[in-house]
Design a protein around this motif. Structure first.
Motif, short mmCIF file in Angstrom:
data_model
loop_
_atom_site.label_atom_id
_atom_site.label_comp_id
_atom_site.label_asym_id
_atom_site.label_seq_id
_atom_site.Cartn_x
_atom_site.Cartn_y
_atom_site.Cartn_z
N MET A 1 -42.89 -51.91 33.40
CA MET A 1 -44.11 -50.96 32.70
C MET A 1 -44.25 -49.77 32.20
N LEU A 2 -43.10 -49.22 31.94
CA LEU A 2 -43.07 -48.05 31.13
C LEU A 2 -42.57 -48.88 29.53
N ALA A 3 -42.33 -49.96 29.46
CA ALA A 3 -42.32 -50.29 27.96
C ALA A 3 -43.26 -51.17 27.85
N LEU A 7 -45.33 -49.26 23.98
CA LEU A 7 -45.98 -50.49 23.31
C LEU A 7 -47.35 -50.18 22.95
N GLY A 8 -48.04 -49.70 23.92
CA GLY A 8 -49.14 -49.73 23.79
C GLY A 8 -50.38 -47.99 22.94
N LEU A 9 -49.08 -47.02 23.53
CA LEU A 9 -49.99 -45.77 23.22
C LEU A 9 -48.87 -46.10 20.68
N ALA A 10 -47.51 -46.76 21.15
CA ALA A 10 -47.74 -47.26 19.70
C ALA A 10 -48.74 -47.93 18.96
N GLN A 31 -37.31 -43.90 30.90
CA GLN A 31 -36.84 -44.91 31.53
C GLN A 31 -35.34 -45.47 31.63
N ILE A 32 -34.45 -44.55 30.83
CA ILE A 32 -33.14 -44.71 31.94
C ILE A 32 -32.52 -44.07 33.16
N GLY A 33 -33.94 -43.27 33.25
CA GLY A 33 -34.07 -42.44 34.07
C GLY A 33 -33.73 -44.00 35.67
N ILE A 34 -34.98 -44.55 35.02
CA ILE A 34 -35.26 -45.04 36.52
C ILE A 34 -34.69 -46.13 36.11
N HIS A 35 -34.10 -46.80 34.88
CA HIS A 35 -32.48 -47.53 34.90
C HIS A 35 -31.60 -47.59 35.59
#
Length: 83
Positions: A1-3, A7-10, A31-35
């Protein structure tokens, strides 16, 4: 979801241009923290000390590789300037 959010923000003009890299870095760190927590099961419990130390060592190595690469590229850029 964060990815998908990254992509949407970029791809859109939802955020002011100079603030876009900051927003992407924040989403990347999240995203790193969630992983680390949900997929690698890294926690701060006493029996997970080896996991935390291994992750810290990995981040230490990655930091030095990136910092060394930037340092080398900076010096190459300085040495290759036209006369």
């Amino acid at each position: 979801m964060l990815a998908v959010c990254s992509l949407g923000l970029a791809g859109m003009t939802f955020i002011y241009g100079p603030g876009l890299p900051v927003a992407l870095v924040v989403l990347a760190i999240a995203q790193i923290g969630i992983h680390l927590v949900f997929f690698l099961h890294v926690a701060t419990a006493p029996h997970n000390t080896d996991n935390v130390m291994g992750s810290a060592f990995g981040m230490f190595i990655v930091f030095f590789v990136i910092a060394g690469s930037v340092w080398i590229m900076n010096h190459l850029n300085h040495d290759m300037r036209p006369m």
